[in-house]
Design a protein around this motif. Structure first.
Motif, PDB file in Angstrom:
ATOM      1  N   ALA A  61      42.731  -5.020 -11.485  1.00  0.00           N
ATOM      2  CA  ALA A  61      42.830  -4.978 -12.904  1.00  0.00           C
ATOM      3  C   ALA A  61      43.623  -3.996 -13.679  1.00  0.00           C
ATOM      4  CB  ALA A  61      41.234  -4.286 -13.554  1.00  0.00           C
ATOM      5  N   LEU A  62      43.860  -2.737 -12.726  1.00  0.00           N
ATOM      6  CA  LEU A  62      44.787  -1.728 -13.118  1.00  0.00           C
ATOM      7  C   LEU A  62      46.455  -2.203 -12.729  1.00  0.00           C
ATOM      8  CD1 LEU A  62      42.537   1.078 -12.226  1.00  0.00           C
ATOM      9  CD2 LEU A  62      43.429   0.513 -14.501  1.00  0.00           C
ATOM     10  N   TYR A  63      46.303  -2.995 -11.732  1.00  0.00           N
ATOM     11  CA  TYR A  63      47.864  -3.210 -11.320  1.00  0.00           C
ATOM     12  C   TYR A  63      48.007  -4.760 -11.153  1.00  0.00           C
ATOM     13  CZ  TYR A  63      47.940   1.698  -9.751  1.00  0.00           C
ATOM     14  OH  TYR A  63      47.747   3.000  -9.614  1.00  0.00           O
ATOM     15  N   PRO A  64      48.060  -5.335 -12.264  1.00  0.00           N
ATOM     16  CA  PRO A  64      48.236  -7.082 -12.424  1.00  0.00           C
ATOM     17  C   PRO A  64      49.595  -7.124 -12.117  1.00  0.00           C
ATOM     18  CG  PRO A  64      48.435  -5.952 -14.697  1.00  0.00           C
ATOM     19  CD  PRO A  64      47.988  -4.923 -13.691  1.00  0.00           C
ATOM     20  N   ALA A  65      49.662  -8.491 -11.419  1.00  0.00           N
ATOM     21  CA  ALA A  65      51.102  -9.126 -11.261  1.00  0.00           C
ATOM     22  C   ALA A  65      51.695  -9.634 -12.330  1.00  0.00           C
ATOM     23  CB  ALA A  65      50.893 -10.470 -10.273  1.00  0.00           C
ATOM     24  N   GLU A  66      53.225  -9.383 -12.419  1.00  0.00           N
ATOM     25  CA  GLU A  66      53.988  -9.627 -13.608  1.00  0.00           C
ATOM     26  C   GLU A  66      54.206 -10.987 -13.504  1.00  0.00           C
ATOM     27  OE1 GLU A  66      57.056  -7.145 -14.072  1.00  0.00           O
ATOM     28  OE2 GLU A  66      55.603  -5.064 -14.288  1.00  0.00           O
ATOM     29  N   HIS A  67      54.026 -12.034 -14.319  1.00  0.00           N
ATOM     30  CA  HIS A  67      54.291 -13.257 -14.381  1.00  0.00           C
ATOM     31  C   HIS A  67      53.985 -13.991 -15.756  1.00  0.00           C
ATOM     32  CE1 HIS A  67      50.265 -14.205 -14.396  1.00  0.00           C
ATOM     33  NE2 HIS A  67      49.918 -13.840 -13.259  1.00  0.00           N
ATOM     34  N   ASP A  68      54.373 -15.131 -16.037  1.00  0.00           N
ATOM     35  CA  ASP A  68      54.234 -15.788 -17.456  1.00  0.00           C
ATOM     36  C   ASP A  68      53.239 -16.827 -17.542  1.00  0.00           C
ATOM     37  OD1 ASP A  68      56.393 -14.258 -18.231  1.00  0.00           O
ATOM     38  OD2 ASP A  68      57.701 -15.699 -17.706  1.00  0.00           O
ATOM     39  N   TYR A  69      52.158 -16.828 -16.484  1.00  0.00           N
ATOM     40  CA  TYR A  69      51.044 -17.682 -16.583  1.00  0.00           C
ATOM     41  C   TYR A  69      50.046 -17.290 -17.585  1.00  0.00           C
ATOM     42  CZ  TYR A  69      53.325 -19.318 -12.191  1.00  0.00           C
ATOM     43  OH  TYR A  69      54.077 -19.704 -11.186  1.00  0.00           O
ATOM     44  N   TYR A  70      49.377 -18.204 -18.189  1.00  0.00           N
ATOM     45  CA  TYR A  70      48.286 -18.116 -19.179  1.00  0.00           C
ATOM     46  C   TYR A  70      46.853 -18.625 -18.742  1.00  0.00           C
ATOM     47  CZ  TYR A  70      51.600 -15.489 -22.340  1.00  0.00           C
ATOM     48  OH  TYR A  70      52.414 -14.755 -22.619  1.00  0.00           O
ATOM     49  N   TYR A  71      47.208 -19.463 -17.796  1.00  0.00           N
ATOM     50  CA  TYR A  71      46.102 -20.478 -17.376  1.00  0.00           C
ATOM     51  C   TYR A  71      45.874 -20.356 -15.733  1.00  0.00           C
ATOM     52  CZ  TYR A  71      46.695 -22.516 -21.868  1.00  0.00           C
ATOM     53  OH  TYR A  71      46.958 -22.708 -23.320  1.00  0.00           O
ATOM     54  N   PHE A  72      44.664 -20.458 -15.254  1.00  0.00           N
ATOM     55  CA  PHE A  72      44.497 -20.996 -13.789  1.00  0.00           C
ATOM     56  C   PHE A  72      43.241 -21.592 -13.630  1.00  0.00           C
ATOM     57  CE2 PHE A  72      41.951 -17.109 -14.114  1.00  0.00           C
ATOM     58  CZ  PHE A  72      40.849 -17.181 -13.373  1.00  0.00           C
ATOM     59  N   ASP A 108      38.353   7.658  -8.900  1.00  0.00           N
ATOM     60  CA  ASP A 108      38.705   9.031  -8.981  1.00  0.00           C
ATOM     61  C   ASP A 108      40.143   9.228 -10.126  1.00  0.00           C
ATOM     62  OD1 ASP A 108      41.019   7.580  -8.109  1.00  0.00           O
ATOM     63  OD2 ASP A 108      40.818   8.378  -5.921  1.00  0.00           O
ATOM     64  N   GLN A 109      40.615  10.344  -9.996  1.00  0.00           N
ATOM     65  CA  GLN A 109      41.635  10.857 -11.144  1.00  0.00           C
ATOM     66  C   GLN A 109      42.726   9.758 -11.093  1.00  0.00           C
ATOM     67  OE1 GLN A 109      40.818  13.108 -13.310  1.00  0.00           O
ATOM     68  NE2 GLN A 109      42.291  12.247 -14.442  1.00  0.00           N
ATOM     69  N   GLU A 110      43.092   9.396  -9.822  1.00  0.00           N
ATOM     70  CA  GLU A 110      44.183   8.380  -9.882  1.00  0.00           C
ATOM     71  C   GLU A 110      44.003   7.137 -10.747  1.00  0.00           C
ATOM     72  OE1 GLU A 110      46.744   5.540  -6.630  1.00  0.00           O
ATOM     73  OE2 GLU A 110      45.412   7.263  -5.911  1.00  0.00           O
ATOM     74  N   ILE A 111      42.618   6.638 -10.660  1.00  0.00           N
ATOM     75  CA  ILE A 111      42.290   5.422 -11.266  1.00  0.00           C
ATOM     76  C   ILE A 111      42.125   6.012 -12.618  1.00  0.00           C
ATOM     77  CG2 ILE A 111      40.306   4.070 -11.864  1.00  0.00           C
ATOM     78  CD1 ILE A 111      40.113   3.764  -8.966  1.00  0.00           C
ATOM     79  N   ARG A 112      41.609   6.818 -13.215  1.00  0.00           N
ATOM     80  CA  ARG A 112      41.630   7.325 -14.533  1.00  0.00           C
ATOM     81  C   ARG A 112      42.997   7.535 -15.237  1.00  0.00           C
ATOM     82  NH1 ARG A 112      37.221   8.881 -17.118  1.00  0.00           N
ATOM     83  NH2 ARG A 112      35.073   8.916 -15.973  1.00  0.00           N
ATOM     84  N   ASP A 113      43.909   7.972 -14.408  1.00  0.00           N
ATOM     85  CA  ASP A 113      45.222   8.315 -14.929  1.00  0.00           C
ATOM     86  C   ASP A 113      46.213   6.963 -15.006  1.00  0.00           C
ATOM     87  OD1 ASP A 113      45.043  11.011 -14.697  1.00  0.00           O
ATOM     88  OD2 ASP A 113      45.885  11.340 -12.863  1.00  0.00           O
ATOM     89  N   ARG A 114      45.780   5.871 -14.207  1.00  0.00           N
ATOM     90  CA  ARG A 114      46.349   4.903 -14.358  1.00  0.00           C
ATOM     91  C   ARG A 114      45.547   3.835 -15.547  1.00  0.00           C
ATOM     92  NH1 ARG A 114      50.695   1.418 -14.244  1.00  0.00           N
ATOM     93  NH2 ARG A 114      50.100  -0.914 -13.677  1.00  0.00           N
ATOM     94  N   ALA A 115      44.471   4.022 -15.710  1.00  0.00           N
ATOM     95  CA  ALA A 115      43.737   3.307 -16.942  1.00  0.00           C
ATOM     96  C   ALA A 115      44.357   3.897 -18.228  1.00  0.00           C
ATOM     97  CB  ALA A 115      42.192   3.598 -16.740  1.00  0.00           C
ATOM     98  N   GLU A 116      44.606   5.200 -18.205  1.00  0.00           N
ATOM     99  CA  GLU A 116      45.177   5.978 -19.518  1.00  0.00           C
ATOM    100  C   GLU A 116      46.549   5.210 -19.796  1.00  0.00           C
ATOM    101  OE1 GLU A 116      46.020  10.286 -21.434  1.00  0.00           O
ATOM    102  OE2 GLU A 116      45.152  10.091 -19.407  1.00  0.00           O
ATOM    103  N   GLU A 117      47.415   5.301 -18.531  1.00  0.00           N
ATOM    104  CA  GLU A 117      48.676   4.544 -18.570  1.00  0.00           C
ATOM    105  C   GLU A 117      48.597   3.242 -19.333  1.00  0.00           C
ATOM    106  OE1 GLU A 117      52.337   3.568 -15.550  1.00  0.00           O
ATOM    107  OE2 GLU A 117      50.762   4.972 -14.879  1.00  0.00           O
ATOM    108  N   MET A 118      47.585   2.333 -18.904  1.00  0.00           N
ATOM    109  CA  MET A 118      47.594   1.019 -19.080  1.00  0.00           C
ATOM    110  C   MET A 118      47.070   0.980 -20.645  1.00  0.00           C
ATOM    111  SD  MET A 118      48.670  -1.020 -16.923  1.00  0.00           S
ATOM    112  CE  MET A 118      47.975  -2.300 -16.928  1.00  0.00           C
ATOM    113  N   GLY A 119      46.397   2.169 -21.106  1.00  0.00           N
ATOM    114  CA  GLY A 119      45.652   1.960 -22.594  1.00  0.00           C
ATOM    115  C   GLY A 119      44.390   1.481 -22.384  1.00  0.00           C
ATOM    116  N   MET A 120      43.395   1.656 -21.241  1.00  0.00           N
ATOM    117  CA  MET A 120      42.348   1.071 -20.883  1.00  0.00           C
ATOM    118  C   MET A 120      41.487   2.211 -21.072  1.00  0.00           C
ATOM    119  SD  MET A 120      43.278  -2.033 -18.379  1.00  0.00           S
ATOM    120  CE  MET A 120      41.824  -2.929 -18.583  1.00  0.00           C
ATOM    121  N   THR A 121      40.107   1.854 -21.312  1.00  0.00           N
ATOM    122  CA  THR A 121      39.090   2.791 -21.059  1.00  0.00           C
ATOM    123  C   THR A 121      38.523   2.547 -19.569  1.00  0.00           C
ATOM    124  OG1 THR A 121      37.213   1.329 -22.155  1.00  0.00           O
ATOM    125  CG2 THR A 121      38.403   3.228 -23.175  1.00  0.00           C
ATOM    126  N   ILE A 122      37.861   3.370 -19.027  1.00  0.00           N
ATOM    127  CA  ILE A 122      37.183   3.074 -17.710  1.00  0.00           C
ATOM    128  C   ILE A 122      36.261   1.846 -17.857  1.00  0.00           C
ATOM    129  CG2 ILE A 122      35.551   3.946 -15.901  1.00  0.00           C
ATOM    130  CD1 ILE A 122      38.409   4.822 -15.746  1.00  0.00           C
TER     131      ILE A 122
END
Length: 361
Positions: free
Chosen positions: A324-335, A217-231
């Motif tokens: 995908a739109l609300y990732p956790a904030e941490h310093d990990y690069y591997y899992f 919906d529009q909420e997801i589209r707005d968040r994607a734009e905020e993140m600089g991502m396309t759908i």
């Protein structure tokens, strides 16, 4: 004499005002008549089903629903446009008395009489299949499940999605012109649906795509734009998260790892996700042929291809889309996950290699 002239001038000034007021009144009346006529046409089109699209929608009428609630549900699902008009139609015709709860497959071009007839007949039809599609299925797996349940042939469904003009959906019209294997991989939203046995691939596809459009919906589209991502980028990343992680509680952490890499391409140009390799091995090569492996490696293999793969690799659910739109904030690069399914995260390659040893895999 001067007084008489004054009276004449006053009368001359008043006459045009009366004419102007008359013209304004006539225009207003004409506008009201026109507006009423336009509204009447809209109501007639809704009542008769004329000039409406023919999309099929699954409508669920809960037990104990009132006439107003049924009308509101039909309007919410796009079957009718004027819930108040439909409600009074039911009252005047007495049709609301015999309506039965259940799940119905209705078309948006049905007349009020046809809708009432369908809801009066009940939804326990022998030619309806209810199918649940879990999150993370590939498009081929979804098509095979449709065929297994008797809905439509898998290859016909895939061919329709790959070739039909579906640009009426904004998310389809926005897709880049690239060489992804299946154009709408990732966009067949996982959920539970009711289908007719032997249903046309076009109406089956519409059910899935309408649901995707409802979720994104529009909420997801707005968040994607905020993140600089396309759908498309959101769905692609969500599909990798979904394939890597079946636990909603861990999805944000996994997403954080991928976002950290995407935001630091100089040091981490590649996502290095095994599931993109599995997609090529399991979903492309058995059908496209082993001689296409190098070609699709360049598009999907995130050990070869920089950044996100060219397109989604499965159908992500709502949890993965949100991650995908609300990732956790941490310093990990591997899992990595151990044998018990626990996720082990690391900031450096040395820490990651230690986690691999600890995981015993």
């Amino acid at each position: 004499m001067n007084e008489e002239n004054q009276r004449r001038r006053t009368r001359r000034r008043e006459r045009p005002v009366k004419k102007k007021k008359g013209r304004i009144l006539a225009i207003c009346l004409a506008a009201l008549v026109l507006a009423g006529a336009v509204y009447g046409v809209h109501i007639w089109a809704d009542y008769s089903g004329s000039f409406q699209s023919s999309a099929e929608v699954t409508v669920k009428i809960p037990s104990g629903s009132s006439g107003r609630q049924i009308a509101a549900q039909l309007a919410e699902d796009g079957i009718i446009s004027h819930k108040t008009v439909f409600y009074y139609y039911m009252r005047m015709t007495g049709a609301g008395v015999g309506l039965k709860p259940g799940s119905y497959v209705l078309r948006s071009d049905m007349s009020y009489a046809e809708i009432v007839e369908a809801l009066s007949a009940g939804s326990e039809r022998e030619d309806v299949a209810r199918v649940t599609f879990p999150e993370g299925l590939s498009l081929r797996e979804i098509a095979d499940l449709l065929e297994e349940k008797g809905v439509c042939p898998a290859d016909e469904f895939l061919d329709y999605l790959d070739t039909a003009d579906l640009s009426q959906y904004d998310f389809v019209a926005e897709l880049p012109d690239d060489d992804r294997y299946h154009r709408l991989e990732g966009y067949i939203f996982p959920d539970t649906y009711d289908f007719y046995l032997g249903e046309a691939p076009a109406s089956v596809a519409a059910r899935f795509l309408d649901r995707f459009e409802q979720i994104v919906d529009q909420e997801i589209r707005d968040r994607a734009e905020e993140m600089g991502m396309t759908i498309d980028e959101v769905v692609t990343l969500a599909s990798v998260i979904q394939a890597e992680c079946s636990y909603p509680s861990e999805m944000a952490n996994v997403s954080g790892v991928f976002h950290n890499r995407l935001n630091d391409p100089a040091n981490y140009p590649k996502l290095q996700s095994d599931v993109t390799v599995f997609y090529i091995r399991d979903e492309i090569l058995p059908y496209a042929g082993s001689d296409t492996e190098d070609f699709y490696d360049q598009l999907y293999n995130t050990y070869v291809h920089n950044g996100l793969p060219v397109g989604p690799i499965c159908s992500p659910g709502e949890d993965a889309l949100k991650a995908a739109l609300y990732p956790a904030e941490h310093d990990y690069y591997y899992f990595i996950t151990d044998k018990d399914g626990n996720f082990l995260y690391a900031q450096t390659l040395a820490e990651h290699e230690a986690n691999i040893r600890d995981a015993g895999i």
